[in-house]
Design a protein around this motif. Structure first.
Motif: not given
Length: 397
Positions: A77-88, A91-102
């Motif tokens: 999503a353009d602005s993921p909700n807090m629940k989604a961000l809390s599990i990023a 699943y290897g998709l943290e914003a400051d990781g090698d594979t950030p979600h977009f």
């Protein structure tokens, strides 16, 4: 007669983009395609019909865990909700990781997988002998998480499609400098998918796997081969080990089709690894695979892209050489017969760019290795690679 080869359109891959400064950037594809166009070696009208996105998504969901796909969708999503961000991070998709979600990453990754499945179908259906999808090759993605810039594993999706629809035996050859771990683990117990990876040893490089003792499990034991190369390996040792590995494997396994991944980050100029090879290996490895395909699989060969992080000096030439080989392009006779392969087109690169390279661009197809500083410990590295190869291939008939 020239081989019948299809180019899989990479346009949709432009959406698979983490950020402007992320090393996995689609400009690599633009520069490679532009080099082929400027070399009069690519006809963009000769492309495979698009594979159904709905069917591609079905295959992606079949090979990836449902909770992981749901997390990817939520984080797209353009602005993921807090629940989604809390599990990023889970699943290897943290914003400051090698594979950030977009935004839009689920759709982009499905479209990318559709390209690799289309490449597989074009060959297995008999419409073409060979196919190339440079946007593919995301070999680090796992069934339950993203890893190493890879969200969904398009190579595993294509192989699963081949196995499900055509029941063919697949030899997967991974030439990326990083171990093809995701594809290996997807098929670790499958005796009809042989995964072969040549890479810098996991002792020193991500993802820290790909050792000789990883040989498959259960009924898939023996259908896995890892050639772990020492840091600062050069062309001769790399190519000697690669040649022996693929020859013995193909003879023992007898595949129906070859699927190869062509990450081009084992070059000395690549910033993310420690191998010291030149453009020569990217001329020779496709030639070896091409010969193998015509010897064992009636020409059936699907090639995918992969890593490669010197966007300007390495990736465009390496991937162009792959396409030229797959097409038996007349330009190859010149590249093989003149010093340094001859000059690159003067007009290249000829695409609109937001920024210019801060390095001098190459002017020839191959590298002037005579001007490079010789690697110390060459004999020792070569001998260690030979011993690693012997150990790895003990279980190959």
């Amino acid at each position: 007669m020239a081989s019948s080869t299809i180019w899989i359109n990479n346009t949709s891959s432009g959406r698979y983009r983490f950020s402007d400064d992320h090393p996995f950037h689609p400009v690599r594809l633009e520069l490679a395609e532009n080099l082929l166009l400027e070399s009069d070696a690519l006809d963009r009208t000769r492309t495979a019909p698009p594979f159904s996105l709905e069917e591609a998504e079905r295959i992606v969901r079949e090979i990836h865990r449902s909770d992981y796909v749901e997390a990817v969708e939520a984080l797209s999503a353009d602005s993921p909700n807090m629940k989604a961000l809390s599990i990023a991070a889970q699943y290897g998709l943290e914003a400051d990781g090698d594979t950030p979600h977009f935004p839009g990453m689920h759709q982009a990754a499905v479209a990318l997988s559709a390209g690799s499945i289309a490449a597989a179908d074009a060959v297995m259906s008999g419409r073409f002998e060979h196919s190339l999808h440079l946007a593919g090759g995301l070999h680090h993605a796992f069934p339950d998480r993203a890893s190493g810039f890879c969200i969904y594993n398009d190579a595993a999706a294509a192989i699963s499609y081949i196995r499900s629809k055509y029941r063919a035996r697949v030899l997967y050859i991974d030439t990326d400098v990083h171990h093809g771990d995701g594809v290996q683990w997807f098929f670790y117990t499958d005796p009809d998918v042989f995964t072969l990876s040549i890479h810098e040893t996991g002792k020193f490089l991500f993802p820290g796997s790909g050792f000789p003792h990883e040989r498959g499990d259960s009924s898939g034991y023996g259908a896995c081969l890892n050639i772990a190369m020492e840091p600062y390996t050069e062309d001769d040792s790399w190519l000697d080990c690669f040649r022996q590995a693929i020859e013995r494997t193909a003879l023992a396994f007898r595949p129906d089709i070859i699927v190869s991944q062509h990450g081009c980050d084992a070059h000395a100029l690549d910033p993310l690894a420690h191998i010291h090879c030149s453009m020569r290996i990217y001329r020779e490895m496709p030639r070896m695979i091409h010969q193998l395909a015509h010897r064992y699989t009636n020409g059936k060969w699907v090639a995918l892209g992969g890593g490669g992080y010197d966007h300007w000096r390495v990736v465009p030439r390496a991937w162009s050489l792959l396409w030229l080989e797959m097409n038996e392009d007349p330009l190859l006779s010149s590249i093989d017969s003149v010093p340094l392969g001859g000059p690159l087109p003067r007009a290249w690169p000829n695409i609109p760019l937001k920024s210019k390279p801060d390095v001098a661009l190459p002017t020839t197809w191959l590298d002037d290795v005579a001007s490079w500083v010789p690697m110390p410990r060459r004999a020792e590295i070569t001998e260690k690679n030979k011993k690693n190869l012997e150990l790895a291939m003990q279980h190959i008939g």
